[in-house]
Design a protein around this motif. Sequence first.
Motif, PDB file in Angstrom:
ATOM      1  N   SER A 252       0.816  -1.214   0.000  1.00 24.78           N
ATOM      2  CA  SER A 252       0.000   0.000   0.000  1.00 24.78           C
ATOM      3  C   SER A 252       0.850   1.264   0.000  1.00 24.78           C
ATOM      4  N   THR A 253       2.138   1.133   0.371  1.00 22.68           N
ATOM      5  CA  THR A 253       3.014   2.312   0.357  1.00 22.68           C
ATOM      6  C   THR A 253       3.234   2.838  -1.053  1.00 22.68           C
ATOM      7  N   TRP A 254       2.942   1.996  -2.061  1.00 24.02           N
ATOM      8  CA  TRP A 254       3.103   2.416  -3.453  1.00 24.02           C
ATOM      9  C   TRP A 254       1.868   3.157  -3.960  1.00 24.02           C
ATOM     10  N   LYS A 255       0.816   3.210  -3.177  1.00 21.59           N
ATOM     11  CA  LYS A 255      -0.430   3.824  -3.643  1.00 21.59           C
ATOM     12  C   LYS A 255      -0.463   5.319  -3.343  1.00 21.59           C
ATOM     13  N   LEU A 256      -0.898   6.080  -4.326  1.00 17.42           N
ATOM     14  CA  LEU A 256      -1.125   7.520  -4.170  1.00 17.42           C
ATOM     15  C   LEU A 256      -2.520   7.816  -4.714  1.00 17.42           C
ATOM     16  N   PRO A 257      -3.555   7.544  -3.923  1.00 18.23           N
ATOM     17  CA  PRO A 257      -4.929   7.605  -4.419  1.00 18.23           C
ATOM     18  C   PRO A 257      -5.377   8.975  -4.889  1.00 18.23           C
ATOM     19  N   PHE A 258      -4.663  10.035  -4.512  1.00 16.15           N
ATOM     20  CA  PHE A 258      -5.058  11.379  -4.942  1.00 16.15           C
ATOM     21  C   PHE A 258      -4.623  11.674  -6.375  1.00 16.15           C
ATOM     22  N   LEU A 259      -3.836  10.781  -6.984  1.00 14.93           N
ATOM     23  CA  LEU A 259      -3.417  10.954  -8.373  1.00 14.93           C
ATOM     24  C   LEU A 259      -4.302  10.118  -9.285  1.00 14.93           C
ATOM     25  N   ASN A 260      -4.628  10.639 -10.459  1.00 14.16           N
ATOM     26  CA  ASN A 260      -5.390   9.820 -11.406  1.00 14.16           C
ATOM     27  C   ASN A 260      -4.471   8.815 -12.090  1.00 14.16           C
ATOM     28  N   ARG A 261      -5.051   7.907 -12.816  1.00 14.55           N
ATOM     29  CA  ARG A 261      -4.298   6.770 -13.350  1.00 14.55           C
ATOM     30  C   ARG A 261      -3.166   7.171 -14.280  1.00 14.55           C
ATOM     31  N   TYR A 262      -3.395   8.146 -15.113  1.00 17.18           N
ATOM     32  CA  TYR A 262      -2.377   8.511 -16.101  1.00 17.18           C
ATOM     33  C   TYR A 262      -1.233   9.291 -15.462  1.00 17.18           C
ATOM     34  N   VAL A 263      -1.552  10.138 -14.498  1.00 21.09           N
ATOM     35  CA  VAL A 263      -0.504  10.870 -13.786  1.00 21.09           C
ATOM     36  C   VAL A 263       0.364   9.887 -13.004  1.00 21.09           C
TER      37      VAL A 263
ATOM     38  N   SER B 289      16.024   8.999 -13.395  1.00 19.05           N
ATOM     39  CA  SER B 289      14.613   8.652 -13.615  1.00 19.05           C
ATOM     40  C   SER B 289      14.408   7.882 -14.923  1.00 19.05           C
ATOM     41  N   LEU B 290      15.503   7.488 -15.564  1.00 15.81           N
ATOM     42  CA  LEU B 290      15.403   6.848 -16.878  1.00 15.81           C
ATOM     43  C   LEU B 290      14.533   5.591 -16.847  1.00 15.81           C
ATOM     44  N   LEU B 291      14.704   4.772 -15.827  1.00 21.97           N
ATOM     45  CA  LEU B 291      13.916   3.536 -15.720  1.00 21.97           C
ATOM     46  C   LEU B 291      12.964   3.595 -14.529  1.00 21.97           C
ATOM     47  N   ALA B 292      12.582   4.804 -14.139  1.00 27.18           N
ATOM     48  CA  ALA B 292      11.675   4.950 -12.999  1.00 27.18           C
ATOM     49  C   ALA B 292      10.286   4.404 -13.295  1.00 27.18           C
ATOM     50  N   HIS B 293       9.864   4.497 -14.555  1.00 21.53           N
ATOM     51  CA  HIS B 293       8.522   3.986 -14.908  1.00 21.53           C
ATOM     52  C   HIS B 293       8.421   2.474 -14.700  1.00 21.53           C
ATOM     53  N   PRO B 294       9.312   1.685 -15.299  1.00 26.59           N
ATOM     54  CA  PRO B 294       9.215   0.245 -15.022  1.00 26.59           C
ATOM     55  C   PRO B 294       9.489  -0.094 -13.568  1.00 26.59           C
ATOM     56  N   TYR B 295      10.287   0.723 -12.878  1.00 32.53           N
ATOM     57  CA  TYR B 295      10.546   0.467 -11.460  1.00 32.53           C
ATOM     58  C   TYR B 295       9.246   0.538 -10.658  1.00 32.53           C
ATOM     59  N   ILE B 296       8.463   1.592 -10.876  1.00 30.67           N
ATOM     60  CA  ILE B 296       7.178   1.717 -10.196  1.00 30.67           C
ATOM     61  C   ILE B 296       6.216   0.630 -10.657  1.00 30.67           C
ATOM     62  N   HIS B 297       6.153   0.421 -11.962  1.00 35.78           N
ATOM     63  CA  HIS B 297       5.213  -0.557 -12.503  1.00 35.78           C
ATOM     64  C   HIS B 297       5.478  -1.956 -11.967  1.00 35.78           C
ATOM     65  N   VAL B 298       6.731  -2.369 -11.982  1.00 40.46           N
ATOM     66  CA  VAL B 298       7.073  -3.714 -11.519  1.00 40.46           C
ATOM     67  C   VAL B 298       6.665  -3.901 -10.059  1.00 40.46           C
TER      68      VAL B 298
ATOM     69  N   VAL C   1      10.586  10.104  -8.710  1.00 39.84           N
ATOM     70  CA  VAL C   1      11.212   9.119  -7.826  1.00 39.84           C
ATOM     71  C   VAL C   1      12.585   9.565  -7.327  1.00 39.84           C
ATOM     72  N   PRO C   2      13.480  10.096  -8.192  1.00 42.92           N
ATOM     73  CA  PRO C   2      14.797  10.522  -7.686  1.00 42.92           C
ATOM     74  C   PRO C   2      14.725  11.637  -6.648  1.00 42.92           C
ATOM     75  N   ILE C   3      13.668  12.426  -6.686  1.00 42.23           N
ATOM     76  CA  ILE C   3      13.507  13.501  -5.706  1.00 42.23           C
ATOM     77  C   ILE C   3      12.840  12.988  -4.433  1.00 42.23           C
ATOM     78  N   LEU C   4      11.830  12.144  -4.595  1.00 44.41           N
ATOM     79  CA  LEU C   4      11.075  11.649  -3.444  1.00 44.41           C
ATOM     80  C   LEU C   4      11.877  10.675  -2.591  1.00 44.41           C
ATOM     81  N   THR C   5      12.728   9.868  -3.222  1.00 40.96           N
ATOM     82  CA  THR C   5      13.472   8.841  -2.478  1.00 40.96           C
ATOM     83  C   THR C   5      14.304   9.426  -1.338  1.00 40.96           C
ATOM     84  N   PRO C   6      15.175  10.412  -1.595  1.00 37.16           N
ATOM     85  CA  PRO C   6      15.936  10.966  -0.464  1.00 37.16           C
ATOM     86  C   PRO C   6      15.067  11.711   0.543  1.00 37.16           C
TER      87      PRO C   6
END
Length: 376
Positions: A175-186, A254-263, A195-200
């Motif tokens: 559930s830590t990966w969920k951000l319900p206030f964002l719509n699906r495409y965002v 952030s080059l592979l941040a999309h598949p990182y989140i998706h996986v 991700v590179p900004i939020l991680t630190p």
Amino acid sequence: MGDPLLRDMTAPDSSRTEVMAAGWESGPALGDEDGTPGGGPQRAGQQEEALMTELSELVQKVVKSSSWWERHGVDISILACSFLLLPAGFLCLRSAQTIPFLAGVLTLGVVHHTLTVKGSHLASHNALTESKSWGKVWAIFFIELCSAFTVEQATYNHVKIHHGYTNVIGLGDSSTWKLPFLNRYVYMFIAPLAVPILTPLVALDLLRNVEWKAALRTLCCMFLGFYCHYWLLLHVSGFQSPWSALLCMLLTRSLLAHPYIHVNIFQHIGLPMFAADRKPKRIHLMSLGVLNLPRNALLDWSFGHSLISCHVEHHLFPSLSDNMCLKIKPIVSQYLKQKKLPYNEDSYGSRLRLFLQRYEELMVHAPPITELVGIQ
């Protein structure tokens, strides 16, 4: 997905699911104690433990017969090759021509994710070495210096919680990966760039939960990692402006941040979730709640087999390296199928379509709770 012998039935309140499986029942409560008189759950628990023991013995035979190269060498070589590619990546960024410059961005992006995702993941499980002392060194290097996170919190949240309570509501339910206030495409296509900004920032917030010595060490490692990257871009790649160097850092990280989140969401969310007091034993918990994606050359190299095509194997045997997870994959898949247990597999594209179509159900609303009911 999953074994065809498993059948999901939605309860009247739409918040609970019963999974019918021949010959086994739900596992024990959070403390792994059989709290129901009559012996049914106890017998089922013993059967499940026997299955896990049998599978563990099969896997252990493979591990013992494997060489050091197979157990650790292959993955260490991939990480070493990534380090060796760093000079070429930074030098390519010096070019004023488009193709060499993009090659530098691609190289540094892949190297960054190989070190921060594959390296950190293996280090968190102490899968790079059989020495605990060296394991601690590698964990600090990959998790704190390369990934800008804290070892203690990474190990606790990932190893203790996520692996210990996979798909258990309120614990390891992703559930830590969920951000319900964002719509699906965002969420699926724009948010990963942050991700590179939020991680630190998340790491800094978690430092409140660790001892001051560990927090100081983490801060020093995080600063050193960021500054080295920034310095190399200015003095090796030849960036003239600090802002252009920072922008390049963001781009490569952030080059592979999309598949990182998706996986991370594809392989657990949407699969059976359990209440803490009714979770099944380990082998059923992992076979039901984990999914493998197909092999992919880029993601296998950058993220590792245990996060892509061998995620089921990794959750069953988390201390094994990526290469060993790949080696035991035929044994695990054959065993689970022979015992009529689920072995979840699906394609990246299929999962992406599923999450786009059912985003609110999967990523906004609370998941239904699954209960396992044995047919005697």
